[in-house]
Design a protein around this motif. Structure first.
Motif, mmCIF file in Angstrom:
data_model
loop_
_atom_site.group_PDB
_atom_site.id
_atom_site.type_symbol
_atom_site.label_atom_id
_atom_site.label_comp_id
_atom_site.label_asym_id
_atom_site.label_seq_id
_atom_site.Cartn_x
_atom_site.Cartn_y
_atom_site.Cartn_z
ATOM 1 N N ASP A 39 1.187 9.595 -3.040
ATOM 2 C CA ASP A 39 1.697 10.568 -2.069
ATOM 3 C C ASP A 39 3.056 10.136 -1.526
ATOM 4 O O ASP A 39 3.941 10.980 -1.312
ATOM 5 N N THR B 156 0.821 -1.213 0.000
ATOM 6 C CA THR B 156 0.000 0.000 0.000
ATOM 7 C C THR B 156 0.852 1.259 0.000
ATOM 8 O O THR B 156 0.576 2.216 -0.740
ATOM 9 N N VAL B 157 1.890 1.249 0.810
ATOM 10 C CA VAL B 157 2.752 2.429 0.898
ATOM 11 C C VAL B 157 3.519 2.636 -0.398
ATOM 12 O O VAL B 157 3.581 3.758 -0.937
ATOM 13 N N THR C 235 2.892 1.808 -3.386
ATOM 14 C CA THR C 235 2.060 2.170 -4.544
ATOM 15 C C THR C 235 1.251 3.437 -4.315
ATOM 16 O O THR C 235 0.472 3.822 -5.185
ATOM 17 N N ASP C 236 1.443 4.077 -3.169
ATOM 18 C CA ASP C 236 0.724 5.311 -2.864
ATOM 19 C C ASP C 236 1.386 6.479 -3.602
ATOM 20 O O ASP C 236 2.579 6.733 -3.418
ATOM 21 N N THR D 296 0.141 1.411 8.159
ATOM 22 C CA THR D 296 0.863 1.937 6.994
ATOM 23 C C THR D 296 1.932 2.938 7.424
ATOM 24 O O THR D 296 2.987 3.033 6.801
ATOM 25 N N GLN E 183 0.110 9.888 8.141
ATOM 26 C CA GLN E 183 -0.511 8.570 8.142
ATOM 27 C C GLN E 183 -0.882 8.127 9.545
ATOM 28 O O GLN E 183 -1.942 7.528 9.761
ATOM 29 N N TYR F 219 4.946 12.597 5.665
ATOM 30 C CA TYR F 219 4.020 11.568 5.179
ATOM 31 C C TYR F 219 3.734 10.546 6.274
ATOM 32 O O TYR F 219 2.577 10.177 6.518
#
Length: 320
Positions: free
Chosen positions: A92, A86-87, A89-90, A294, A285, A281
Motif C-alpha cells: 500500500d 514495515t513501511v 515493504t508495504d 508505522t 495508519q 496512507y
C-alpha cells in the motif's frame, strides 16, 4: 634667541580630550555584549514558536518511529528500524508512493503550462482593460473556493448522473455513464484534473506578475532584430521568467505532495487504493489502523522527501 617652552602636559585641552576619548571607548565597550544579545531578544518570540510548534513535534514523531506501537501501548519498547522496514515493504505504501509521484508531476506540469498560457493571454495588448479585468475575475474563481466546496462541486459534477456525463453523452463523446471517481481506471486522473483546476489560478497570477515585470525594451530590441512572436517568447519571455518558473515548480511539488483534504473528501484514497497518496496512507495508519509507530515512520519518510525539495528551492533562491 628664546626657545618656546613646551608644557609637559601637552597643549591646552589635550588631557581633557584624551580622557573624554577613553571614557567614550569605555562607554562603547560596555554595551557591546548587550548589542549582541538584543537581536536575539527580538527574534525570541519567533524562535520560541518554531521550537514549540516545529522542533518538538518533529522530534517526538522521529522518536515514535523508532519505538513499538506508541500511544496505544503504555510502555512502548525500542524497535529500531523495524517500523521503517514495515513501511517500505508495504504494498500500500509503494502504491501510494507511485500515485503521489504521478499526481504531483502531472499537476505541476499542468499548473505551469496552464498558468503560463492564461497569463500570456491576459498580458496581451490585444485585449482592453475591462476585458482583462473580467477574465481575471473569472479565471481566479477556482482559487477562491475552499477545498470542501471544490470537493462537493466536483463530486456532484462527476457523479454518474451528473452534468459532466450529461454533456459528454449529449456531444457523443461517451456512450454510457462513467463513474469518474469510482472507476479504478479513471479515479486518479479525475482527481488530478480537479487539483489542476483548483490550483492553476495561483500560478497564473504569479506568472502574470513576472510577465508584467519584463521590460518592453527587450521586446522592442528583438522586434528590431526581426524576431517573430514565437522567437520573442522563446528567447525573451522564457529566460526572463525562468527564476519564477523554477521557484513555482519546486513550491508546487512540495504543496502537491502534502495535499490531503481534497483527496480525502473526494475519493478517500479509493477505489482499491488507486488514489492512495502518502498523506492519506499516513492518516489511515494513524487514525484508522491505530498504528502510530508505522504512521510516524511514514511521516518521517515524507519529511525527508520534502526536505530534498526544500533544499533545491532554497538553492534556487540563493542563486537568484
Amino acid at each position: 634667541m628664546e626657545t618656546a617652552k613646551l608644557d609637559p602636559a601637552g597643549p591646552p585641552g589635550a588631557a581633557k580630550s584624551a580622557s573624554d576619548s577613553s571614557a567614550g571607548r569605555r562607554r562603547r565597550a560596555r554595551p557591546f555584549p548587550v548589542r549582541r544579545v538584543v537581536p536575539y531578544g527580538y527574534l525570541s518570540p519567533t524562535l520560541i514558536l518554531i521550537f514549540v510548534l516545529m522542533i518538538i513535534p518533529i522530534t517526538m514523531v522521529v522518536g515514535y518511529s523508532f519505538k513499538d506501537n506508541v500511544i496505544v501501548e503504555q510502555n512502548p519498547v525500542f524497535a529500531g528500524l523495524a517500523n521503517y522496514a514495515t513501511v517500505l515493504t508495504d504494498p500500500d505504501f509503494l502504491a501510494a508512493l507511485k500515485n503521489t509521484f504521478i499526481f504531483i508531476i502531472v499537476s505541476t506540469v499542468a499548473h505551469l503550462g496552464l498558468g503560463l498560457a492564461f497569463a500570456t493571454m491576459l498580458n496581451t495588448p490585444l485585449l482592453g482593460g475591462m476585458t482583462k479585468a473580467i477574465f481575471r475575475i473569472v479565471y481566479i474563481l477556482p482559487w477562491l473556493f475552499t477545498v470542501a466546496v471544490i470537493a462537493v462541486i466536483w463530486r456532484l459534477m462527476l457523479d454518474p448522473s451528473g452534468v459532466v456525463n450529461y454533456l459528454l453523452t449529449a456531444m457523443g463523446v461517451i456512450q454510457a455513464e462513467v463513474s469518474w471517481l469510482s472507476d479504478p481506471n479513471m479515479a486518479l486522473w479525475a482527481l488530478t484534473f480537479i487539483n489542476i483546476w483548483a490550483g492553476f489560478p495561483f500560478f497564473m497570477i504569479s506568472i502574470l506578475a513576472g510577465l508584467q515585470g519584463i521590460s518592453p525594451v527587450l521586446y522592442e530590441a528583438a522586434s528590431v532584430d526581426g524576431a517573430t512572436a514565437f522567437r520573442q517568447f522563446r528567447n525573451v519571455t522564457i529566460p526572463q521568467l525562468k527564476p519564477v518558473l523554477l521557484s513555482m515548480a519546486v513550491l508546487d511539488l512540495i504543496w502537491t505532495s502534502q495535499q490531503f483534504a481534497l483527496i480525502w473528501m473526494t475519493t478517500g484514497g479509493g477505489p482499491l487504493n488507486v488514489t492512495e497518496m502518502l498523506s492519506t496512507y499516513t492518516y489511515k495508519q494513524a487514525f484508522s489502523s491505530y498504528e502510530f509507530a508505522t504512521a510516524s515512520a511514514a511521516a518521517v519518510i515524507v519529511l525527508l522527501l520534502t526536505m530534498i525539495l526544500a533544499f533545491f528551492y532554497v538553492r534556487l533562491q540563493k542563486e537568484r
